[in-house]
Design a protein around this motif. Structure first.
Motif, PDB file in Angstrom:
ATOM      1  N   LYS A 162       9.825   3.595  16.896  1.00 33.64           N
ATOM      2  CA  LYS A 162       9.644   4.035  15.510  1.00 33.64           C
ATOM      3  C   LYS A 162       9.689   2.832  14.562  1.00 33.64           C
ATOM      4  N   ILE A 163      10.612   1.915  14.822  1.00 35.28           N
ATOM      5  CA  ILE A 163      10.688   0.692  14.003  1.00 35.28           C
ATOM      6  C   ILE A 163       9.396  -0.108  14.132  1.00 35.28           C
ATOM      7  N   ASP A 164       8.869  -0.223  15.362  1.00 34.57           N
ATOM      8  CA  ASP A 164       7.598  -0.933  15.578  1.00 34.57           C
ATOM      9  C   ASP A 164       6.463  -0.287  14.797  1.00 34.57           C
ATOM     10  N   MET A 165       6.401   1.047  14.827  1.00 37.13           N
ATOM     11  CA  MET A 165       5.344   1.757  14.110  1.00 37.13           C
ATOM     12  C   MET A 165       5.467   1.534  12.606  1.00 37.13           C
ATOM     13  N   GLN A 166       6.682   1.592  12.078  1.00 39.20           N
ATOM     14  CA  GLN A 166       6.878   1.375  10.647  1.00 39.20           C
ATOM     15  C   GLN A 166       6.478  -0.042  10.254  1.00 39.20           C
ATOM     16  N   ASN A 167       6.843  -1.021  11.085  1.00 42.51           N
ATOM     17  CA  ASN A 167       6.490  -2.412  10.789  1.00 42.51           C
ATOM     18  C   ASN A 167       4.993  -2.635  10.850  1.00 42.51           C
ATOM     19  N   SER A 168       4.295  -2.005  11.807  1.00 44.11           N
ATOM     20  CA  SER A 168       2.850  -2.199  11.916  1.00 44.11           C
ATOM     21  C   SER A 168       2.142  -1.514  10.747  1.00 44.11           C
ATOM     22  N   GLN A 169       2.657  -0.396  10.262  1.00 48.43           N
ATOM     23  CA  GLN A 169       2.064   0.268   9.112  1.00 48.43           C
ATOM     24  C   GLN A 169       2.251  -0.547   7.837  1.00 48.43           C
ATOM     25  N   GLN A 170       3.364  -1.249   7.744  1.00 51.87           N
ATOM     26  CA  GLN A 170       3.595  -2.102   6.569  1.00 51.87           C
ATOM     27  C   GLN A 170       2.587  -3.237   6.523  1.00 51.87           C
ATOM     28  N   HIS A 171       2.173  -3.737   7.682  1.00 52.70           N
ATOM     29  CA  HIS A 171       1.193  -4.819   7.723  1.00 52.70           C
ATOM     30  C   HIS A 171      -0.210  -4.334   7.370  1.00 52.70           C
ATOM     31  N   ILE A 172      -0.489  -3.052   7.689  1.00 52.37           N
ATOM     32  CA  ILE A 172      -1.812  -2.501   7.416  1.00 52.37           C
ATOM     33  C   ILE A 172      -1.961  -2.132   5.948  1.00 52.37           C
ATOM     34  N   ASN A 173      -0.925  -1.522   5.381  1.00 53.60           N
ATOM     35  CA  ASN A 173      -0.983  -1.082   3.979  1.00 53.60           C
ATOM     36  C   ASN A 173      -0.934  -2.273   3.045  1.00 53.60           C
ATOM     37  N   PHE A 174      -1.829  -2.299   2.061  1.00 60.26           N
ATOM     38  CA  PHE A 174      -1.733  -3.319   1.024  1.00 60.26           C
ATOM     39  C   PHE A 174      -1.903  -2.739  -0.328  1.00 60.26           C
TER      40      PHE A 174
END
Length: 174
Positions: A162-174
């Motif tokens: 879940k932490i990995d998914m949240q971190n990857s979504q933060q990189h995608i969202n701008f």
């Protein structure tokens, strides 16, 4: 009784626990880990994932640092500036789910032999952090075969995903 390591303050050794954790994590990410390939004739580089301050409600603890190599090789590292007795309890509690559990202290912390004996009896590893150098493994942790509460372990691995998914979504969202 230690002569110099007075632990009456968070910064008594010149740095705080959070700084130590961050430096240990950075060092682990910069370090080159290797594993043998099939047949054992060659090696390949392994890039572990690290997670800081992960709450594990089932044992009422927060893991200072989790190092994830694979679902079958997960390390817990408890970083402390002092207070050996408390950190041994914490490291033992993390054996409910971790494959390996380590304690990490600054290199100048005094540890009586009876406490080193406790660490050895429980299969816990001991790392010393030297700010100018990195980590030194003083006692190697034993693989935790008796482990584990399967439900706690499953929940920890799920939380890491879940932490990995949240971190990857933060990189995608701008």
């Amino acid at each position: 009784m230690p002569l110099l390591n007075d632990f009456r303050g968070n910064y008594s050794l010149g740095y705080c626990e959070d700084t130590m954790q961050a430096n240990v994590e950075k060092w682990l990410l910069d370090y080159t880990f290797w594993r043998s390939t099939e047949g054992g004739y060659s090696r390949e580089k392994v890039n572990p994932k690290t997670y800081r301050e992960v709450h594990i409600p089932e044992i009422g603890r927060r893991s200072d640092l989790i190092v994830y190599f694979s679902s079958r090789k997960v390390f817990n590292i408890e970083c402390k500036l002092f207070n050996v007795e408390e950190v041994v309890k914490q490291a033992k509690d993390h054996l409910y789910w971790a494959d390996y559990s380590y304690i990490c202290f600054p290199h100048n912390v005094y540890m009586p032999n009876y406490q080193k004996k406790q660490i050895l009896e429980h299969g816990i590893g001991l790392l010393y952090w030297i700010p100018e150098f990195g980590l030194v493994e003083s006692i190697m942790a034993e693989h935790n075969k008796s482990k584990k509460d399967k439900l706690i372990r499953k929940n920890v691995l799920r939380k890491l995903k879940k932490i990995d998914m949240q971190n990857s979504q933060q990189h995608i969202n701008f």
